[in-house]
Design a protein around this motif. Sequence first.
Motif, mmCIF file in Angstrom:
data_model
loop_
_atom_site.group_PDB
_atom_site.id
_atom_site.type_symbol
_atom_site.label_atom_id
_atom_site.label_comp_id
_atom_site.label_asym_id
_atom_site.label_seq_id
_atom_site.Cartn_x
_atom_site.Cartn_y
_atom_site.Cartn_z
ATOM 1 N N ARG A 8 -26.176 18.284 6.788
ATOM 2 C CA ARG A 8 -25.662 18.987 7.986
ATOM 3 C C ARG A 8 -26.736 19.967 8.557
ATOM 4 N NH1 ARG A 8 -20.762 19.622 5.138
ATOM 5 N NH2 ARG A 8 -21.503 21.532 4.345
ATOM 6 N N ASP B 73 -21.403 17.686 -2.354
ATOM 7 C CA ASP B 73 -21.566 18.856 -1.363
ATOM 8 C C ASP B 73 -22.393 19.368 -0.700
ATOM 9 O OD1 ASP B 73 -18.269 18.482 -0.771
ATOM 10 O OD2 ASP B 73 -18.371 19.283 -2.911
ATOM 11 N N TYR B 74 -23.228 19.987 -1.650
ATOM 12 C CA TYR B 74 -24.509 20.461 -1.215
ATOM 13 C C TYR B 74 -25.409 19.750 -0.622
ATOM 14 C CZ TYR B 74 -29.010 22.864 -2.139
ATOM 15 O OH TYR B 74 -30.118 23.444 -2.187
ATOM 16 N N GLU C 123 -24.629 28.809 0.649
ATOM 17 C CA GLU C 123 -23.414 29.069 0.393
ATOM 18 C C GLU C 123 -22.706 28.178 -0.155
ATOM 19 O OE1 GLU C 123 -20.366 31.590 0.069
ATOM 20 O OE2 GLU C 123 -22.477 32.082 0.611
ATOM 21 N N THR C 124 -22.887 26.711 0.310
ATOM 22 C CA THR C 124 -22.358 25.388 -0.504
ATOM 23 C C THR C 124 -22.618 25.521 -1.995
ATOM 24 O OG1 THR C 124 -22.182 24.464 1.479
ATOM 25 C CG2 THR C 124 -22.116 23.188 -0.340
ATOM 26 N N ASP D 41 -18.728 32.464 6.288
ATOM 27 C CA ASP D 41 -18.535 30.982 6.602
ATOM 28 C C ASP D 41 -19.744 30.737 7.089
ATOM 29 O OD1 ASP D 41 -17.559 28.843 7.710
ATOM 30 O OD2 ASP D 41 -15.999 29.585 8.424
ATOM 31 N N GLU E 149 -20.758 28.343 -4.014
ATOM 32 C CA GLU E 149 -19.373 28.000 -4.208
ATOM 33 C C GLU E 149 -19.236 26.689 -5.198
ATOM 34 O OE1 GLU E 149 -17.769 27.391 -0.450
ATOM 35 O OE2 GLU E 149 -17.916 29.622 0.223
ATOM 36 N N LEU E 150 -20.033 25.592 -5.010
ATOM 37 C CA LEU E 150 -19.687 24.320 -5.367
ATOM 38 C C LEU E 150 -20.811 23.629 -6.535
ATOM 39 C CD1 LEU E 150 -18.445 22.733 -2.249
ATOM 40 C CD2 LEU E 150 -17.068 23.830 -4.221
ATOM 41 N N ALA F 246 -24.344 19.473 2.865
ATOM 42 C CA ALA F 246 -24.865 20.600 3.479
ATOM 43 C C ALA F 246 -26.144 20.600 3.855
ATOM 44 C CB ALA F 246 -24.362 21.958 2.742
ATOM 45 N N ASP G 37 -25.759 27.433 5.334
ATOM 46 C CA ASP G 37 -24.698 26.618 4.921
ATOM 47 C C ASP G 37 -25.228 26.069 3.532
ATOM 48 O OD1 ASP G 37 -22.661 24.904 4.680
ATOM 49 O OD2 ASP G 37 -23.381 23.485 6.107
ATOM 50 N N PRO G 38 -26.309 25.381 3.406
ATOM 51 C CA PRO G 38 -26.652 25.049 1.906
ATOM 52 C C PRO G 38 -26.629 25.930 0.815
ATOM 53 C CG PRO G 38 -28.213 24.148 3.705
ATOM 54 C CD PRO G 38 -27.432 25.356 4.532
ATOM 55 N N GLU H 283 -21.027 27.824 7.588
ATOM 56 C CA GLU H 283 -20.911 26.273 8.309
ATOM 57 C C GLU H 283 -20.858 26.788 9.783
ATOM 58 O OE1 GLU H 283 -19.254 21.697 8.436
ATOM 59 O OE2 GLU H 283 -18.374 23.292 6.969
#
Length: 288
Positions: free
Chosen positions: A186, A179-180, A169-170, A136, A173-174, A183, A166-167, A138
């Motif tokens: 963020r 969404d990337y 892992e995003t 996790d 996953e995606l 990330a 976070d970038p 994020e």
Amino acid sequence: MSSTSVTSSAAGRVLVIGIDGTRLDVLRASATPALDTIAEAGFLAPVLIDDATPTWSGPCWATIATGVPATRHGIYGNDFTGHRLADHPDFLTVAAAAGLRSYLSVGSWAPLATTADGGPLFAAPSRLTYSTFGHDCERGDAAAVADAVRVLADEDVHVAFVYLGDPDETAHELGVDADYVAAVERADTRVDLLLAALRSRPMYEAERWTVIAVTDHGHVDEGGHGGDSDVERTAWIAAAGPGIAAGAEVGGLRHVDVAAQVYSVLGLEAQAAALGVEGRVFGAVAAV
């Protein structure tokens, strides 16, 4: 490894922000005002991962932290078992042995900070915060930055490494999609928090801070890395600080240059030479 102390008042201080798995083309197309501020005060430039290094986080971060390539530190994947980090320690551990205060904040990827998977990569920083959020990233990044903001604002730190996952892992996953991009943005917001914490230090100007942001590898469009495509092998460094000219044209950067720059800022060139650090300070790789 030498334990010779240095006089910190004669040197600068360094914050290294590791942002995992952030593609350069996506970074340039995203809204990243904090990283833009670093680039405008210094530079943002590509790093080409050398052919002998797999495009995995383990070997790339090990090269960044030690200033030597995978053929020397012995990490070729995300399990660090069999590493040669005792002979090629990370810059936080070297700084601590030299009498400086070093700090590591990690919120997600365990082998950077713990014995999981043959770690830790960063063996003995003076101060360590690890938040056990697993994949996790994020939540892990939020926790790591929250602690780092407190430390960087108030404590006597000479060199710090803060890890954001976070970038990466995003993308796993995606894929590399909206969404990337979110990330990456963020992560930039968290970079801004770290920069604000530095600027709030009472002696900030006198301390002569250098800030280095760096990624380890890229991603293919569908998410994933470990191959030899250009988007996987292209990383980047953004840096600003004393001795780094604003708008500098920098070419030929390598991951090993990060550790070389850290040691130069801290006044630990003798330690770097004794360890056989292969990188060059950023000014030495500026295009002429």
